[in-house]
Design an enzyme around this catalytic site. Structure first.
Site, PDB file in Angstrom:
ATOM      1  N   TYR A   1      -2.902 -12.461   9.701  1.00  0.00           N
ATOM      2  CA  TYR A   1      -2.940 -11.776   8.402  1.00  0.00           C
ATOM      3  C   TYR A   1      -2.333 -12.592   7.264  1.00  0.00           C
ATOM      4  O   TYR A   1      -2.371 -12.158   6.114  1.00  0.00           O
ATOM      5  CB  TYR A   1      -2.182 -10.446   8.509  1.00  0.00           C
TER       6      TYR A   1
ATOM      7  N   HIS B   1      -4.389  -8.458   1.628  1.00  0.00           N
ATOM      8  CA  HIS B   1      -3.408  -7.387   1.839  1.00  0.00           C
ATOM      9  C   HIS B   1      -1.976  -7.936   1.929  1.00  0.00           C
ATOM     10  O   HIS B   1      -1.035  -7.160   1.897  1.00  0.00           O
ATOM     11  CB  HIS B   1      -3.762  -6.638   3.121  1.00  0.00           C
TER      12      HIS B   1
ATOM     13  N   ASN C   1       0.668   0.267   7.287  1.00  0.00           N
ATOM     14  CA  ASN C   1       0.679   1.725   7.245  1.00  0.00           C
ATOM     15  C   ASN C   1       1.917   2.335   7.903  1.00  0.00           C
ATOM     16  O   ASN C   1       2.031   3.553   7.994  1.00  0.00           O
ATOM     17  CB  ASN C   1      -0.601   2.305   7.869  1.00  0.00           C
TER      18      ASN C   1
ATOM     19  N   PHE D   1       3.734  -3.407  10.186  1.00  0.00           N
ATOM     20  CA  PHE D   1       2.355  -3.230   9.734  1.00  0.00           C
ATOM     21  C   PHE D   1       2.316  -2.306   8.516  1.00  0.00           C
ATOM     22  O   PHE D   1       3.169  -1.455   8.324  1.00  0.00           O
ATOM     23  CB  PHE D   1       1.413  -2.758  10.845  1.00  0.00           C
TER      24      PHE D   1
END
Length: 196
Positions: free
Chosen positions: A18, A23, A70, A68
């Site tokens: 990531y 994001h 969320n 992470f």
């Protein structure tokens, strides 16, 4: 006197897969601030990395929750409690699809706007009373899933501008930290891309 934002939190997802995705702009800006001002983010409490230091005359804590996107809220809540701070003492840096790539917008507080990291923070803190530094990534192309867009990598055209955009994020965060949210909004909440 305006409240000083003592904790700067960047949102993102942990792991090499990531690192360079849209994001993770929040993490990228935290890394930029950390490198530029020699405030190493090397302390760990459960699911958050953080570091303490000074930026100009201002004491600050830089943080990256590692649970992470969320699930960002609970580790940030634990860090706030440990530091003896309130949500109002915090600036959160995150990507935003409602702003064109290269745009920055600072808000004193507000809703989640569909952002899962902000939703998790608001759920954990029971409040939206924290400042946000929104980093524009633009909307996905027609027919493209939003998740694929935010978890995707920057286009070649965006990559050319990315370093300067991250530097702008650093400048905006430091302005909020040392001069206040209103000064940050006056300087960075403009319609033209990448203007300071």
């Amino acid at each position: 006197m305006e409240l000083q934002r003592q904790l700067i939190v960047g949102l993102g997802n942990p792991g090499a897969a990531y690192e360079t995705t849209r994001h993770n702009l929040g993490f990228m800006v935290i890394d930029e601030i950390s490198d530029h001002f020699a405030v190493p983010v090397t302390e760990k409490r459960r699911d958050v990395w953080f570091g303490r230091g000074r930026i100009h005359h201002c004491r600050t804590v830089l943080a990256k929750p590692m649970a992470f996107m969320n699930r960002s809220g609970p580790p940030v809540l634990l860090l706030l409690d440990e530091l003896g701070l309130k949500p109002e003492d915090m600036l959160v840096i995150h990507d935003d699809i409602d702003l064109a790539f290269g745009r920055i917008k600072i808000k004193e507080k507000g809703g989640h706007g569909g952002h899962r990291g902000i939703t998790s923070l608001m759920d954990a803190l029971g409040s939206g009373d924290f400042a946000r530094l929104r980093m524009g990534i633009g909307r996905p192309d027609p027919g493209m899933d939003v998740s694929d867009h935010v978890l995707g990598r920057f286009t070649p055209e965006e990559t050319v501008q990315l370093s300067r955009f991250i530097q702008m994020g650093r400048e905006a965060a430091v302005t909020v930290l040392c001069k206040g949210t209103k000064e940050g909004m006056n300087r960075f909440n403009r319609n033209t891309q990448q203007s300071t």
